[in-house]
Design an enzyme around this catalytic site. Structure first.
Site: not given
Length: 784
Positions: A393, A630, A654, A701
């Site tokens: 972290h 997709e 995809d 995209c």
């Protein structure tokens, strides 16, 4: 390997973008091997780097070999085929690697199945830096073109490693020389006495190595940070009044919760909601009844509250340390953070405000996230830790604070003293202690070089993506975190074309509430200052799973219960997210996008749920509804789907995979993943035409949108908007500004008539050559 010359050359554009926008060495090396493996169709791609003494090679990045072997596999230059590449200073190509006398097997890499080997040297000014290798499962002989291709890629990768080997100096022109002198003067200390001169003489220059955790490089003087007290400091064991101890504990918990809540709010205001989730886990632990009850049980045995906190915290740390998962092991520091906070409040220790007198590099054994926030200052330039990991972290927080950070520098506390001058290189993982002026000047010059590049790109980013004949193409960005928005705007994005909503689900130990999701989306909208925001609903399943939401065992997760299928089957999860999106839309339009829709039934079900949420909230949001195209089923019904939505967004990653039935992560078939396959082009054309006929906008995209060459083709096919990684935006803008819409349309029409991928790629490159933009889109001319 990739079968066409054009497909091979298109890799150069990808590698060039990655290298040009490198901020984190390890992440960039990972991106490079992934791109080379996917685009060249090999099962394995790896990068080995030489140490300072040029005697030892270390595996620094790989795809195809066991990722846990990164940083662990080492070999002398006199060992293995990879060492042979360095020794000979030229490519080594072997059809059957195991039969070669220099072959050396490393069992930790699990490379038993690979046979053929090709390695090319990474060389800068005849100075060897490492080796770039590819391997295949099938036994094959690499040809001359393939070897030259990898050599070309290697030459680009070499430029990335300049900070590691302090190369790549700028020309010593007057402007840079003046800046250099001014910067160097900040780091020169004139000894006041002869004693100080002798002390300075005793300081030796050293270079220590660790793990690059947060990118960038900075200089400053060592500030050794020590914890306020050490855990296990020998607190009194027994208490006479257990009731009083429980009361003290309750007060410590209350104050700790108040402090962490304030800290979380502070980080939210500075960095954003996503970064503050680091402290959300601390709050969960402090508010966990089981944790508190275990401490009280120890107090009931007659122990003091301080000892009880230590005993229970140690139990938690011991359990975390037994996990194989690196991420879980690194959560030990978070438990220690909570433990120290409780102990400090039990002991009544108040923190004093810290001020640094000069620019400094904090060096410590380890740091907790709250300690880093406590130390954060305009004069804090970087962080070096003896322990810690790149996924801790504190590393995540340092990256958000833009503090160059190197972790795992095991010997650093033995090698530095307060006041030593150091350079921390968060790109290469190097820490330079008391470097000479030559090293300092090289880093100053590298910083000047980077700033020059930033300024050049800044001028171009402000220009619109308008073609030579005046056609405007909208350029947007794909992101997954609110903190990425400033980079998108800096690069010239006109909005967010894909906002992935998975991170808040992945970074928590339970489902984010409606209010938490609403706050994140609201902050994203505010950061965009009125620019368009497209929110993709939850796309979980497949390779993305949640620790707190059990998924059924699936033989093929990518074809299984995921995306809109999952959320429609879990309407309460879906409804909560949709409520957050509707509430966040406010007066400005927000586009909501459903992923992996395969037909009207799914679309109508999702829309019905959205309508019911709107009715519940009693509002009239300005929402645009769209879907991701997709899967082939969506392409086949695109004309029907287009009548019921406001926009399409084609997810080419995809879509290509499903059209060609190719899992591109499978090395046996990844070379068949071809974006320019005639079937893919036909599907794109059918989808775009369906959208245009229905009067809706069509975006892309996927990765095809972020490649200059395919972006031109998509624009020619009629796409309105291209959404991509922020760093790709300047390159695609430049490409669009150098194309003619009518010519690109004619090119698209001609390519749609071709029969094979090779023909498409050849004609695409020949056309770009005739237009004079081959180099602009990252391709090279045909030889001969």
């Amino acid at each position: 390997m990739a079968k066409s010359e054009s497909q091979k050359l298109s890799i150069l554009a990808d590698i060039s973008r990655i290298v040009s926008h490198s901020h984190d060495l390890q992440e960039t090396l990972n991106n490079i091997v992934t791109v080379v493996a996917e685009r060249m169709g090999v099962e394995v791609c790896s990068i080995y780097l030489l140490d300072e003494g040029k005697q030892k090679l270390t595996l620094r990045a790989t795809v195809g070999l066991d990722p846990t072997s990164i940083g662990k596999v080492e070999m002398l230059v006199s060992e293995g085929l990879t060492g042979l590449v360095v020794e000979e200073g030229k490519p080594v190509a072997v059809k059957e690697a195991k039969e070669h006398p220099r072959y050396k097997f490393f069992p930790e890499t699990h490379e038993e199945k690979v046979h053929s080997y090709l390695g090319v040297p990474l060389v800068e000014r005849r100075n060897p830096l490492g080796v770039l290798t590819v391997q295949t499962v099938d036994s094959r002989q690499f040809n001359r073109d393939e070897i030259r291709m990898l050599e070309t890629i290697a030459s680009q990768v070499t430029g990335l490693i300049t900070t590691t080997r302090t190369l790549g100096l700028l020309e010593a022109n007057a402007k840079h020389q003046k800046a250099l002198e001014a910067e160097l003067s900040k780091y020169r200390r004139e000894p006041a006495t002869q004693a100080e001169v002798k002390k300075e003489d005793r300081k030796k220059s050293k270079v220590l190595r660790g793990h690059a955790a947060a990118p960038g490089f900075q200089m400053g003087y060592v500030h050794l940070h020590q914890h306020e007290f050490h855990i296990g400091s020998g607190f009194a064991e027994y208490a006479e009044d257990t009731g009083r101890e429980k009361e003290r504990l309750s007060q410590a918990f209350d104050k700790s919760i108040e402090e962490v809540s304030q800290l979380k709010s502070q980080v939210t205001n500075i960095l954003g909601e996503e970064d503050s989730t680091i402290f959300h886990g601390h709050l969960l632990m402090l508010e966990d009844k089981g944790f508190r009850q275990r401490i009280e049980e120890v107090i009931n045995e007659g122990r003091r509250a301080e000892l009880a906190v230590e005993v229970v915290a140690e139990l938690y740390k011991e359990r975390l340390g037994k996990f194989d998962d690196v991420y879980l092991k690194e959560r030990v520091i978070d438990v220690e953070d909570v433990e120290r906070r409780l102990l400090r409040n039990l002991l009544g220790i108040e923190r004093e405000e810290r001020e640094f007198d000069e620019e400094c590099i904090v060096v410590a054994d380890d740091l907790s996230p709250s300690e880093l926030i406590y130390l954060e200052s305009p004069k804090l330039m970087g962080v070096v830790l003896a322990k810690g990991g790149v996924t801790s972290h504190v590393s995540i927080l340092a990256k958000s604070l833009e503090l160059p950070t190197v972790v795992g520098v095991t010997e650093v506390l033995k090698e530095v003293s307060p006041g030593d001058f150091v350079i921390v290189d968060g790109n290469s993982g190097a820490v330079y202690i008391n470097p000479d002026e030559t090293v300092i000047s090289e880093y100053v010059r590298l910083q000047a070089d980077y700033q020059t590049l930033v300024e050049e790109l800044k001028e171009y980013r402000d220009l619109p993506a308008a073609t030579l004949d005046g056609k405007k193409v909208r350029i947007e960005a794909n992101i997954g975190l609110h903190s990425e928005i400033p980079l998108c705007l800096e690069q010239g994005a006109e909005g967010i074309g894909l906002y992935r909503t998975e991170f808040p689900f992945l970074s928590r130990s339970n489902f984010p509430t409606e209010e938490e999701q609403y706050t994140i989306l609201k902050r994203a909208k505010e950061a965009l200052h009125g620019l368009r925001l497209t929110v993709r609903t939850l796309d979980m399943g497949g390779e993305k799973t949640l620790s707190y939401f059990p998924m059924p065992q699936q033989q093929n997760p990518l074809l299984g219960w995921r995306s809109v299928r999952l959320t429609l089957d879990e309407p309460e999860i879906f409804r909560t997210q949709l409520r957050a999106i509707v509430r966040a839309s406010g007066d400005d339009p927000v586009r909501v996008m459903f992923p992996m829709v395969s037909g009207l039934e799914e679309l109508r079900a999702a829309k019905a749920l959205l309508r019911s949420v709107v009715d519940e909230l009693g509002c009239k949001p300005r929402l645009e509804i769209g879907i991701m195209i997709e899967v082939p089923a969506a392409v086949g019904t695109a004309d029907r789907l287009a009548r019921e939505v406001d926009f399409f967004s084609i997810g080419t990653n995809d879509l290509v995979q499903y059209i060609l039935a190719v899992d591109r992560s499978n090395p046996k078939v990844s070379d068949r993943y071809q974006e320019l396959h005639p079937a893919v082009l036909a599907a794109l054309d059918q989808t775009i035409r369906a959208g245009k006929n229905a009067g809706i906008s069509v975006s892309v995209c996927g990765e095809m949108a972020g490649s200059a060459a395919t972006a031109i083709l998509l624009a020619g096919m009629g796409v309105d908007c291209l959404s991509m990684s922020p760093n790709s935006i300047p390159f695609v803008k430049r490409a669009i500004r150098n194309m003619d819409t009518q010519k690109a349309g004619a090119l698209a029409s001609s390519l749609l008539r071709l029969d094979t991928t090779a023909e498409v790629e050849r004609n695409l490159r020949e056309t770009f050559r005739s237009w004079g933009i081959l180099e602009l889109v990252g391709l090279e001319p045909l030889e001969g």
